[in-house]
Motif scaffolding. Structure first.
Motif, PDB file in Angstrom:
ATOM      1  N   ARG A 192      26.616  29.351 -17.006  1.00  0.00           N
ATOM      2  CA  ARG A 192      25.266  29.019 -17.463  1.00  0.00           C
ATOM      3  C   ARG A 192      24.696  27.829 -16.694  1.00  0.00           C
ATOM      4  O   ARG A 192      23.473  27.694 -16.566  1.00  0.00           O
ATOM      5  CB  ARG A 192      25.277  28.729 -18.963  1.00  0.00           C
ATOM      6  CG  ARG A 192      25.512  29.955 -19.830  1.00  0.00           C
ATOM      7  CD  ARG A 192      25.989  29.590 -21.224  1.00  0.00           C
ATOM      8  NE  ARG A 192      27.367  29.066 -21.188  1.00  0.00           N
ATOM      9  CZ  ARG A 192      28.076  28.790 -22.271  1.00  0.00           C
ATOM     10  NH1 ARG A 192      27.537  28.959 -23.479  1.00  0.00           N
ATOM     11  NH2 ARG A 192      29.321  28.333 -22.167  1.00  0.00           N
ATOM     12  N   LEU A 193      25.573  26.956 -16.207  1.00  0.00           N
ATOM     13  CA  LEU A 193      25.089  25.787 -15.479  1.00  0.00           C
ATOM     14  C   LEU A 193      24.880  26.061 -13.993  1.00  0.00           C
ATOM     15  O   LEU A 193      24.031  25.422 -13.358  1.00  0.00           O
ATOM     16  CB  LEU A 193      26.088  24.630 -15.632  1.00  0.00           C
ATOM     17  CG  LEU A 193      26.404  24.164 -17.052  1.00  0.00           C
ATOM     18  CD1 LEU A 193      27.260  22.899 -16.993  1.00  0.00           C
ATOM     19  CD2 LEU A 193      25.133  23.912 -17.850  1.00  0.00           C
ATOM     20  N   LEU A 194      25.648  26.971 -13.434  1.00  0.00           N
ATOM     21  CA  LEU A 194      25.582  27.210 -11.994  1.00  0.00           C
ATOM     22  C   LEU A 194      24.185  27.568 -11.492  1.00  0.00           C
ATOM     23  O   LEU A 194      23.726  27.009 -10.485  1.00  0.00           O
ATOM     24  CB  LEU A 194      26.596  28.288 -11.597  1.00  0.00           C
ATOM     25  CG  LEU A 194      28.072  27.861 -11.668  1.00  0.00           C
ATOM     26  CD1 LEU A 194      28.984  29.048 -11.371  1.00  0.00           C
ATOM     27  CD2 LEU A 194      28.333  26.730 -10.690  1.00  0.00           C
ATOM     28  N   PRO A 195      23.453  28.489 -12.150  1.00  0.00           N
ATOM     29  CA  PRO A 195      22.106  28.790 -11.645  1.00  0.00           C
ATOM     30  C   PRO A 195      21.139  27.614 -11.764  1.00  0.00           C
ATOM     31  O   PRO A 195      20.238  27.461 -10.939  1.00  0.00           O
ATOM     32  CB  PRO A 195      21.650  29.975 -12.510  1.00  0.00           C
ATOM     33  CG  PRO A 195      22.514  29.943 -13.720  1.00  0.00           C
ATOM     34  CD  PRO A 195      23.826  29.382 -13.266  1.00  0.00           C
ATOM     35  N   ILE A 196      21.327  26.774 -12.769  1.00  0.00           N
ATOM     36  CA  ILE A 196      20.485  25.582 -12.919  1.00  0.00           C
ATOM     37  C   ILE A 196      20.726  24.626 -11.761  1.00  0.00           C
ATOM     38  O   ILE A 196      19.788  24.143 -11.110  1.00  0.00           O
ATOM     39  CB  ILE A 196      20.759  24.887 -14.264  1.00  0.00           C
ATOM     40  CG1 ILE A 196      20.455  25.826 -15.434  1.00  0.00           C
ATOM     41  CG2 ILE A 196      19.946  23.600 -14.377  1.00  0.00           C
ATOM     42  CD1 ILE A 196      20.832  25.248 -16.796  1.00  0.00           C
ATOM     43  N   LYS A 211      14.932  21.912 -21.870  1.00  0.00           N
ATOM     44  CA  LYS A 211      14.633  23.061 -22.734  1.00  0.00           C
ATOM     45  C   LYS A 211      14.198  24.264 -21.907  1.00  0.00           C
ATOM     46  O   LYS A 211      14.597  25.402 -22.199  1.00  0.00           O
ATOM     47  CB  LYS A 211      13.540  22.681 -23.735  1.00  0.00           C
ATOM     48  CG  LYS A 211      13.223  23.777 -24.735  1.00  0.00           C
ATOM     49  CD  LYS A 211      12.199  23.314 -25.760  1.00  0.00           C
ATOM     50  CE  LYS A 211      11.897  24.422 -26.765  1.00  0.00           C
ATOM     51  NZ  LYS A 211      10.913  23.989 -27.792  1.00  0.00           N
ATOM     52  N   ASP A 212      13.390  24.030 -20.871  1.00  0.00           N
ATOM     53  CA  ASP A 212      12.956  25.129 -20.006  1.00  0.00           C
ATOM     54  C   ASP A 212      14.155  25.791 -19.327  1.00  0.00           C
ATOM     55  O   ASP A 212      14.240  27.026 -19.254  1.00  0.00           O
ATOM     56  CB  ASP A 212      11.988  24.622 -18.933  1.00  0.00           C
ATOM     57  CG  ASP A 212      10.667  24.151 -19.518  1.00  0.00           C
ATOM     58  OD1 ASP A 212      10.291  24.653 -20.592  1.00  0.00           O
ATOM     59  OD2 ASP A 212      10.026  23.274 -18.904  1.00  0.00           O
ATOM     60  N   TRP A 213      15.090  24.988 -18.821  1.00  0.00           N
ATOM     61  CA  TRP A 213      16.264  25.539 -18.146  1.00  0.00           C
ATOM     62  C   TRP A 213      17.151  26.288 -19.132  1.00  0.00           C
ATOM     63  O   TRP A 213      17.715  27.345 -18.793  1.00  0.00           O
ATOM     64  CB  TRP A 213      17.055  24.427 -17.471  1.00  0.00           C
ATOM     65  CG  TRP A 213      16.388  23.873 -16.251  1.00  0.00           C
ATOM     66  CD1 TRP A 213      15.865  22.630 -16.092  1.00  0.00           C
ATOM     67  CD2 TRP A 213      16.168  24.559 -15.016  1.00  0.00           C
ATOM     68  NE1 TRP A 213      15.321  22.493 -14.834  1.00  0.00           N
ATOM     69  CE2 TRP A 213      15.501  23.661 -14.149  1.00  0.00           C
ATOM     70  CE3 TRP A 213      16.472  25.836 -14.559  1.00  0.00           C
ATOM     71  CZ2 TRP A 213      15.132  24.009 -12.852  1.00  0.00           C
ATOM     72  CZ3 TRP A 213      16.107  26.202 -13.259  1.00  0.00           C
ATOM     73  CH2 TRP A 213      15.449  25.290 -12.423  1.00  0.00           C
ATOM     74  N   ALA A 214      17.271  25.762 -20.346  1.00  0.00           N
ATOM     75  CA  ALA A 214      18.094  26.434 -21.357  1.00  0.00           C
ATOM     76  C   ALA A 214      17.536  27.817 -21.674  1.00  0.00           C
ATOM     77  O   ALA A 214      18.290  28.795 -21.797  1.00  0.00           O
ATOM     78  CB  ALA A 214      18.169  25.573 -22.616  1.00  0.00           C
ATOM     79  N   SER A 220      20.784  27.280 -25.761  1.00  0.00           N
ATOM     80  CA  SER A 220      20.016  26.163 -26.308  1.00  0.00           C
ATOM     81  C   SER A 220      20.130  24.939 -25.417  1.00  0.00           C
ATOM     82  O   SER A 220      21.092  24.783 -24.641  1.00  0.00           O
ATOM     83  CB  SER A 220      20.525  25.814 -27.710  1.00  0.00           C
ATOM     84  OG  SER A 220      21.823  25.255 -27.645  1.00  0.00           O
ATOM     85  N   ASP A 221      19.161  24.039 -25.539  1.00  0.00           N
ATOM     86  CA  ASP A 221      19.215  22.812 -24.748  1.00  0.00           C
ATOM     87  C   ASP A 221      20.400  21.939 -25.156  1.00  0.00           C
ATOM     88  O   ASP A 221      20.989  21.245 -24.339  1.00  0.00           O
ATOM     89  CB  ASP A 221      17.900  22.053 -24.849  1.00  0.00           C
ATOM     90  CG  ASP A 221      17.465  21.794 -26.279  1.00  0.00           C
ATOM     91  OD1 ASP A 221      18.032  22.427 -27.195  1.00  0.00           O
ATOM     92  OD2 ASP A 221      16.556  20.977 -26.480  1.00  0.00           O
ATOM     93  N   ARG A 222      20.782  21.984 -26.426  1.00  0.00           N
ATOM     94  CA  ARG A 222      21.930  21.194 -26.872  1.00  0.00           C
ATOM     95  C   ARG A 222      23.217  21.711 -26.240  1.00  0.00           C
ATOM     96  O   ARG A 222      24.113  20.927 -25.891  1.00  0.00           O
ATOM     97  CB  ARG A 222      22.031  21.238 -28.395  1.00  0.00           C
ATOM     98  CG  ARG A 222      20.833  20.610 -29.098  1.00  0.00           C
ATOM     99  CD  ARG A 222      20.949  20.653 -30.602  1.00  0.00           C
ATOM    100  NE  ARG A 222      22.014  19.809 -31.102  1.00  0.00           N
ATOM    101  CZ  ARG A 222      22.299  19.638 -32.392  1.00  0.00           C
ATOM    102  NH1 ARG A 222      21.561  20.262 -33.309  1.00  0.00           N
ATOM    103  NH2 ARG A 222      23.285  18.858 -32.766  1.00  0.00           N
TER     104      ARG A 222
END
Length: 293
Positions: A192-196, A211-214, A220-222
């Motif tokens: 989930r973090l790699l594309p960000i 929040k947009d990236w989540a 979720s952003d949390r």
């Protein structure tokens, strides 16, 4: 070792001159060996490893060293340490005069065991430049870098009591004394973090919120915040700041004005960028590039 990477983008004469300077550094039985090679802008040394540890220093230009765990950026007042056996690749962001120290892992107790960026003191810089040994090639580029006459490397040059042996001892002392710096961008592994991270690295000026990236990766952003802290040791906000600082070093090193760099990295104004840079690096961008502490 191959250094071709994206070499096909360069004229054959440039590729041949660089590749001709490489040899099996692991086979040279000396504690410290310094190899000088000049690289053009955008040259890519593809992933590789060697038995010996490596201190990578550019007396001119800017480079990025990357491993599976992160990126390290080194302008002329910093160098990157890579322990032996660690797979790494190097990208030349700005035409670089690279001086690489290959160090036997057992040459001195206490050498770093993980990749890191080290400060380069005036003494360490002069020791590196003074200890360059010409490479066993017929490359004119390698010779002109230091004005040396090409000859084969001879381990006797490093026998106890020789000038090179004394320089090698002081070099190792200086490496142990140099403090690590903040020029490191840790990489996460969560899908989930790699594309960000990939999107932000490609476009540091992207100002989308957490929040947009989540929402983009379907969580979720949390959750994203928790994963960033868990996998990189940094919050999402701090990771993005660190990434922008590393990108700014490449841009500033190529001669870009601070104002233009700030806008390109997505800051509303130069003062915000300078404040963030000072918070992470301890000095302003101009002072850092001048080597001020």
């Amino acid at each position: 070792m191959t250094t071709k990477g994206n070499a096909l983008h360069f004229p054959p004469a440039v590729r041949d001159a660089i590749d001709a300077q490489w040899f099996d550094v692991d086979a040279v039985p000396v504690p410290v060996l310094v190899v000088p090679i000049n690289y053009p802008t955008d040259w890519h040394i593809e992933p590789h490893s060697h038995r010996k540890a490596q201190l990578i220093y550019c007396c001119a230009g800017v480079m990025t060293v990357e491993t599976a765990d992160g990126q390290w950026v080194a302008p002329p007042n910093r160098c990157v340490w890579v322990p032996g056996g660690v797979v790494h690749e190097i990208r030349i962001n700005q035409a670089a005069g690279m001086r690489t120290l290959y160090v036997e892992p057992a040459a001195r107790p206490g050498l770093p065991t993980h990749p890191c960026t080290l400060a380069v003191s005036p003494l360490l810089r002069e020791l590196i430049l003074a200890s360059v040994i010409p490479t066993p090639s017929n490359s004119a580029q390698g010779n002109s870098a230091q004005g040396n006459t090409t000859r084969a490397l001879d381990p006797k040059d490093f026998a106890p009591g020789t000038t090179n042996a004394h320089i090698a001892d002081v070099l190792l002392d200086q490496i142990l004394a140099m403090p690590a710096s903040e020029l490191h961008l840790p990489f996460p592994t969560d899908r989930r973090l790699l594309p960000i991270c990939a999107a932000l690295t490609a476009n540091p000026g992207d100002r989308r919120s957490l929040k947009d990236w989540a929402e983009r990766v379907g969580t979720s952003d949390r959750t994203i915040e928790r994963l960033f802290t868990q996998e990189t040791g940094l919050t999402f906000h701090r990771w993005r700041e660190q990434m922008r600082v590393l990108k700014s070093l490449t841009l500033l090193g190529s001669g870009r004005a601070v104002k233009n760099v700030a806008l390109e990295l997505g800051f509303a104004n130069p003062s915000t960028f300078i404040t963030m840079f000072r918070k992470i690096m301890g000095v302003t961008p101009g002072a850092y590039l001048r080597g001020e502490k």
